[in-house]
Design an enzyme around this catalytic site. Structure first.
Site, PDB file in Angstrom:
ATOM      1  N   ASP B  48      12.702 -62.709   5.056  1.00  0.00           N
ATOM      2  CA  ASP B  48      13.578 -62.031   6.112  1.00  0.00           C
ATOM      3  C   ASP B  48      15.244 -62.692   5.147  1.00  0.00           C
ATOM      4  O   ASP B  48      16.177 -61.714   4.728  1.00  0.00           O
ATOM      5  CB  ASP B  48      14.034 -61.834   7.253  1.00  0.00           C
ATOM      6  CG  ASP B  48      13.062 -60.818   7.829  1.00  0.00           C
ATOM      7  OD1 ASP B  48      13.059 -59.920   8.031  1.00  0.00           O
ATOM      8  OD2 ASP B  48      11.723 -61.750   7.967  1.00  0.00           O
ATOM      9  N   HIS B  71      33.685 -72.560   3.786  1.00  0.00           N
ATOM     10  CA  HIS B  71      34.209 -71.394   4.507  1.00  0.00           C
ATOM     11  C   HIS B  71      33.077 -70.686   5.407  1.00  0.00           C
ATOM     12  O   HIS B  71      31.980 -71.194   5.231  1.00  0.00           O
ATOM     13  CB  HIS B  71      35.002 -70.119   3.657  1.00  0.00           C
ATOM     14  CG  HIS B  71      34.008 -69.284   3.086  1.00  0.00           C
ATOM     15  ND1 HIS B  71      34.101 -70.319   2.108  1.00  0.00           N
ATOM     16  CD2 HIS B  71      33.418 -68.417   2.453  1.00  0.00           C
ATOM     17  CE1 HIS B  71      33.074 -69.623   0.992  1.00  0.00           C
ATOM     18  NE2 HIS B  71      32.872 -68.464   1.836  1.00  0.00           N
ATOM     19  N   HIS B  76      27.462 -69.745   2.266  1.00  0.00           N
ATOM     20  CA  HIS B  76      27.758 -70.591   2.242  1.00  0.00           C
ATOM     21  C   HIS B  76      27.459 -71.159   3.921  1.00  0.00           C
ATOM     22  O   HIS B  76      27.344 -72.759   3.200  1.00  0.00           O
ATOM     23  CB  HIS B  76      29.400 -71.105   1.822  1.00  0.00           C
ATOM     24  CG  HIS B  76      29.885 -70.483   0.879  1.00  0.00           C
ATOM     25  ND1 HIS B  76      30.262 -71.284  -0.450  1.00  0.00           N
ATOM     26  CD2 HIS B  76      29.753 -69.328   0.065  1.00  0.00           C
ATOM     27  CE1 HIS B  76      30.699 -70.632  -1.399  1.00  0.00           C
ATOM     28  NE2 HIS B  76      30.643 -69.059  -0.844  1.00  0.00           N
ATOM     29  N   HIS B 139      40.711 -65.522   0.966  1.00  0.00           N
ATOM     30  CA  HIS B 139      40.008 -65.603   0.456  1.00  0.00           C
ATOM     31  C   HIS B 139      39.271 -64.391   1.422  1.00  0.00           C
ATOM     32  O   HIS B 139      40.592 -64.485   2.582  1.00  0.00           O
ATOM     33  CB  HIS B 139      38.813 -66.749   0.957  1.00  0.00           C
ATOM     34  CG  HIS B 139      37.464 -65.382   0.201  1.00  0.00           C
ATOM     35  ND1 HIS B 139      37.663 -65.342  -0.395  1.00  0.00           N
ATOM     36  CD2 HIS B 139      36.182 -65.871   1.099  1.00  0.00           C
ATOM     37  CE1 HIS B 139      35.631 -64.908  -0.376  1.00  0.00           C
ATOM     38  NE2 HIS B 139      35.137 -65.410   0.817  1.00  0.00           N
ATOM     39  N   ASP B 161      34.754 -70.457  -1.834  1.00  0.00           N
ATOM     40  CA  ASP B 161      35.717 -68.823  -2.628  1.00  0.00           C
ATOM     41  C   ASP B 161      36.841 -68.674  -2.187  1.00  0.00           C
ATOM     42  O   ASP B 161      37.364 -69.150  -1.806  1.00  0.00           O
ATOM     43  CB  ASP B 161      34.586 -67.733  -1.465  1.00  0.00           C
ATOM     44  CG  ASP B 161      33.088 -67.573  -1.986  1.00  0.00           C
ATOM     45  OD1 ASP B 161      32.756 -68.411  -2.974  1.00  0.00           O
ATOM     46  OD2 ASP B 161      32.788 -67.021  -1.341  1.00  0.00           O
ATOM     47  N   ASP B 193      34.419 -70.865  -8.267  1.00  0.00           N
ATOM     48  CA  ASP B 193      33.693 -69.136  -7.620  1.00  0.00           C
ATOM     49  C   ASP B 193      33.784 -68.376  -8.836  1.00  0.00           C
ATOM     50  O   ASP B 193      34.877 -68.335  -9.975  1.00  0.00           O
ATOM     51  CB  ASP B 193      34.443 -69.228  -6.792  1.00  0.00           C
ATOM     52  CG  ASP B 193      34.139 -67.422  -6.206  1.00  0.00           C
ATOM     53  OD1 ASP B 193      32.978 -66.850  -6.927  1.00  0.00           O
ATOM     54  OD2 ASP B 193      35.281 -67.335  -5.698  1.00  0.00           O
ATOM     55  N   HIS B 364      39.546 -50.823   1.011  1.00  0.00           N
ATOM     56  CA  HIS B 364      39.189 -51.989   1.035  1.00  0.00           C
ATOM     57  C   HIS B 364      39.074 -52.718  -0.695  1.00  0.00           C
ATOM     58  O   HIS B 364      39.314 -52.386  -1.212  1.00  0.00           O
ATOM     59  CB  HIS B 364      37.659 -52.106   0.928  1.00  0.00           C
ATOM     60  CG  HIS B 364      36.778 -54.055   0.301  1.00  0.00           C
ATOM     61  ND1 HIS B 364      36.595 -54.673   1.518  1.00  0.00           N
ATOM     62  CD2 HIS B 364      36.241 -53.740  -0.594  1.00  0.00           C
ATOM     63  CE1 HIS B 364      36.507 -55.320   0.834  1.00  0.00           C
ATOM     64  NE2 HIS B 364      35.456 -54.644  -0.181  1.00  0.00           N
ATOM     65  N   SER B 366      37.911 -56.434  -2.550  1.00  0.00           N
ATOM     66  CA  SER B 366      37.913 -58.501  -2.952  1.00  0.00           C
ATOM     67  C   SER B 366      38.691 -59.503  -2.233  1.00  0.00           C
ATOM     68  O   SER B 366      39.417 -59.801  -2.478  1.00  0.00           O
ATOM     69  CB  SER B 366      37.182 -58.390  -4.294  1.00  0.00           C
ATOM     70  OG  SER B 366      36.107 -58.944  -4.449  1.00  0.00           O
ATOM     71  N   HIS B 368      37.620 -61.878  -3.892  1.00  0.00           N
ATOM     72  CA  HIS B 368      37.200 -62.962  -4.752  1.00  0.00           C
ATOM     73  C   HIS B 368      37.883 -62.888  -6.005  1.00  0.00           C
ATOM     74  O   HIS B 368      38.398 -62.088  -6.772  1.00  0.00           O
ATOM     75  CB  HIS B 368      35.703 -62.691  -5.656  1.00  0.00           C
ATOM     76  CG  HIS B 368      34.950 -63.156  -4.092  1.00  0.00           C
ATOM     77  ND1 HIS B 368      33.681 -64.281  -4.382  1.00  0.00           N
ATOM     78  CD2 HIS B 368      34.465 -62.293  -3.995  1.00  0.00           C
ATOM     79  CE1 HIS B 368      33.569 -64.535  -3.178  1.00  0.00           C
ATOM     80  NE2 HIS B 368      33.393 -63.446  -2.917  1.00  0.00           N
ATOM     81  N   ASP B 444      10.656 -65.933   6.199  1.00  0.00           N
ATOM     82  CA  ASP B 444      10.729 -65.314   7.384  1.00  0.00           C
ATOM     83  C   ASP B 444      11.070 -65.164   8.615  1.00  0.00           C
ATOM     84  O   ASP B 444      11.206 -65.735   9.347  1.00  0.00           O
ATOM     85  CB  ASP B 444       9.470 -64.972   7.708  1.00  0.00           C
ATOM     86  CG  ASP B 444       9.027 -63.607   8.065  1.00  0.00           C
ATOM     87  OD1 ASP B 444       9.646 -63.779   9.603  1.00  0.00           O
ATOM     88  OD2 ASP B 444       7.753 -63.213   8.405  1.00  0.00           O
TER      89      ASP B 444
END
Lengths: 556, 556
Positions: B48, B71, B76, B139, B161, B193, B364, B366, B368, B444
């Site tokens: 997972d 953050h 992180h 960010h 980031d 980053d 949308h 990013s 970064h 898992d």
């Protein structure tokens, strides 16, 4: 006698990416356009390829007159060996397309029985009530055609895969005039490629890559490796041409690359100047500043030339600092991890790697029409009915919306899916009909056998938490259950951690058996199910895992 | 006494996407920056999450003073519950970051023992020989900091980031002045980053989505559903603001969405005007023309709100023709199939779906930095040493190349990978040191237990061709093998097809047993291996499959 009509039956490629196949039937005559494969999603565990379910064709075998191919990409011809084995009808295609088909059929021992009929753009063939003219279209491979089909109820056009490339590498442009001519005559229905409907504007010409490739070839301080699809004959031609103009010679690596170059060259469809090739066994010793190597393996296929070069495991070529690798291909979704792992290996050996990342002039262009080309085609053909082909549902939907917006469809835009036929009647109407048998057949390419859904479900289950096999033994003389259940597992818990859990699990099985009535004990399926349920509950509670539990009762 | 030095030990995130973790050690004092997780590749079956191997931290437990978080994103903070269980040191982070950590720890019953220390941008804390100033950076989530760390050998900056957003939604800009100040004082090393190093230009401001969202909200004839990451508080703020300005109210669906909105609102970091929310139980009856619903599930996670809405299986909301869905998020590679399947479901119910497809203004952006921002940062900080963080190898490599090109690094660009430390000495030198124990631990999430490599290999094998379990029975009194081998299988061949193959396979097992010497028969491991080899050969020859073969010997 009843009025003629035309049934269009999508058998693949409408609502999925790949395995393109469309049947056209009028009366008792049927033709099939394309017979493609699809590469499976990762979740189809252990499945190598996916092909269309052709139950409908088998049910109507007596009507099937021919398979007509638009071009030689796998998603249009890849199912041929599987389908011809059952339905050996004549196959029509262009020279290069049939050359590729021939190789596939040879691998499957079907070449001797196949009846291949070569056609060329501009030609017309008659198959039953269908009169088919082959129209030249531009795409990322060569010798591609659209089909203009005269049927008893009107003209139908099937574009195959296309883009409208005004400056094709082979100098053979998209046959705008033929499409215009049919548009003037009146077209009943247009069936058309939806792949790039999400892209605004115009797809760049195949020639658009020249600028950047030439710049990179000139700038490269040592060897250059270009990887592209081995069917991208235009791209291969350009690499050979540009290499020549910058004073480099060309080597070939990878079986499909070598084969396709040979096929295209033999057919006169690839110009390879004398002395421009380097033999593969000479690549290691050839002056790296004068060398370009064309290698297959853009998608980081495990045994491909480029994958092996990336980990310095190729007999014929090694790369090091100052060498250049150009990935002149699309990164197909689903392959990113493998491709980027390969790129990482190349960067680790300090190779300069160039790949599609949105900057500078392109090193790869798509072979499919973008929105503006789709609009031009709709304006040229101005059909009565329009049917988007080749795409996942969202792409078909958006292609339908785009056609509505253009407004040149005089009748109706039909949003079909695989298995959902439409009937065009003599009086000009179109009716969506009841679904026919259609779907996906999963093939294990090792065995060439179908893989059933239930088997894949089991594999998926197995892949998540492994397998637990509780075994109980029954004395066949006394009918008594021996009090020594055994449990074996794989992919479940590591051996050292699992000992205690398994010891306790054996007790659970024992308790289940002991707690069952003698009637239950007689019915093995009941006992098995009880063991399965109890063990599942126990294991889930104590390990939070849900392995596949496969109880076995042995009589000894 | 020996001269001081500083060790930087990357424990995750250098050469892989996710699980970011970097240790800094000076003398006997060590801090760790971030403790992230990574979502596994599909080939890691049944795993997972993946977290960093912290063997190095455990070996040096006595030195570890704190974990400092930049953050609250999963890559992180996601490993915190697993790592705090072993290494319960104080944890430093901003208000919102700690609020998210608190929730994770609570789920794992660790909240009571954890020592969380809230910090704010502009503040300075001392931890052993490290004096840390927290610098505000922009960010895609809120309350993000970079770290400026005074160490015995010089100042080190870790960006976390970031992007340089000149018009942030919360009005708190990237703290250019602080970075400039440190640049003037002189920075020993910059750790930064690399995520978007392949993108030319500037990443658009979070505000860039306003134009398109407002246009779509106004144009929508009925309900609007916006799906974004639930940690994207800026995006959520904008949706609430735009909804208000076009006369729509906002509903919330999905646990993480509801939780994060509550947390951010409670902390005063999200402005929600009175009366602007619609209770979830009222969504069905609320005027669709006045409604926007924020739903989690951008990546089509199986049980997420949006996935359930797409198949009309959500208790609180149904969508139909004329409703709008906006996917305001990145389509993360690996998730395309699932996301596009979800989009197809929505199109099938005639919902208008908008998602990133390269046209029009963005829905949308990013979080970064792109190349130009990276260059500005390098110019501001002009460090002696530069270490690219957060990226796969190709990204670290290209970030290193970009830094060389900018030319503001006075010493050296260091291309490290996870597990490969660098030591900065008092005289200003940097030395790459021997690798330390580092790597990936597969977890898992059900059991919270590690999954070992061998178990995953077995699962992979199981997933390809299933499992075949040959069982032979030995009489414990006579030591004789009973002549009734049993074979059970799963995920191998469908039951009906497999009967004959299995009957023949039983004969193969029998023959192997009969053909073995009595010494071999005494050694069960030898017999098992012989059965495995013979059966493998037989099955591969007759079915071209290679199932996992798991021989069992039972003594009864």
């Amino acid at each position: 006698m009843s009025q003629p009509s035309l049934w269009a039956v999508p058998l693949g490629g409408l609502g999925e990416f790949g395995m393109n196949m469309l049947a056209l039937r009028s009366g008792d005559d049927m033709i099939v356009i394309d017979a493609g494969l699809m590469f499976p999603e990762q979740e189809l565990l252990g499945v190598d390829i996916v092909i269309p379910d052709v139950t409908y064709l088998k049910q109507n075998k007596h009507m099937l007159r021919a398979i007509v191919l638009t071009h030689g990409h796998e998603d249009h011809i890849g199912a041929m060996p599987y389908i011809l084995a059952d339905l050996n009808v004549p196959v029509y295609g262009t020279q290069f397309t049939l050359a590729l088909v021939r190789r596939r059929l040879e691998e499957h021992g079907l070449l001797d029985v196949a009846r291949l009929r070569q056609i060329a753009p501009g030609q017309t063939t008659e198959i039953g009530p269908f009169q088919i003219e082959y129209l030249h279209v531009t795409h990322s491979t060569i010798d591609c055609v659209a089909l203009a089909i005269r049927t008893p109820v009107g003209i139908v056009i099937h574009t195959g895969d296309y883009k409208i490339d005004p400056t094709p590498v082979d100098g053979k442009p998209f046959d705008l005039h033929a499409f215009a001519r049919y548009g003037q005559q009146g077209v009943l229905a247009l069936f058309s490629d939806s792949t790039n409907v999400e892209r605004p504007g115009f797809t760049p010409s195949e020639r658009a890559v020249v600028v950047r490739l030439e710049e990179l070839f000139r700038a490269a301080p040592a060897k250059v490796v270009v990887s592209c699809f081995s069917s991208s004959i235009h791209r291969i031609q350009q690499v050979i041409d540009i290499a020549g103009s910058v004073g480099r010679k060309v080597g070939l690596l990878g079986r499909s690359m070598v084969d396709n170059v040979e096929i295209a060259h033999d057919l006169g469809k690839l110009r390879v100047p004398d002395g421009s090739l380097v033999r593969s066994q000479d690549l290691r010793t050839f002056d790296p500043r004068r060398l370009v190597v064309l290698a297959s393996g853009t998608q980081a296929e495990p045994m491909s030339a480029l994958s092996r070069i990336a980990v310095d495991n190729h007999r014929l070529l090694s790369l090091a600092e100052n060498d250049t690798v150009i990935l002149s291909a699309r990164i197909i979704p689903g392959n990113e991890k493998a491709i980027f792992r390969m790129i990482d290996h190349l960067f680790r050996r300090r190779v300069l790697v160039y790949y599609e990342s949105g900057r500078n002039a392109p090193i790869h262009v798509s072979g499919h029409a973008s929105q503006e080309e789709m609009k031009i085609l709709l304006q040229l053909v101005r059909p009565k009915y329009f049917v988007p082909l080749h795409g996942e549902y969202r792409q078909l939907f958006q292609h339908a919306a785009l056609a509505q917006q253009v407004g040149s469809v005089s009748g109706q835009v039909l949003l079909l899916e695989t298995g959902r036929p439409v009937e065009f009647t003599a009086d000009g109407h179109a009716y969506e009909r009841e679904p026919v048998a259609a779907g996906r057949v999963m093939v294990d390419s090792g065995s060439l056998e179908e893989v059933e859904e239930v088997v894949i479900r089991d594999r998926k289950h197995l892949s998540e938490d492994g397998v637990v096999v509780p075994i109980i033994v029954i004395d066949k003389h006394t009918g008594e259950i021996e009090l020594s259940p055994e449990i074996v597992t794989r992919g479940f818990l590591p051996a050292e951690d699992g000992q205690e859990t398994l010891a306790r699990a054996r007790e659970v099985v024992l308790k289940t058996v002991e707690g069952s009535s003698s009637e239950e004990k007689m019915d093995w399926s009941v006992i098995k199910e009880k063991i399965r349920v109890d063990l599942k509950r126990y294991l889930n509670k104590h390990t939070s895992k849900r392995p596949l539990i496969l109880p076995v009762i042995l009589e000894v």
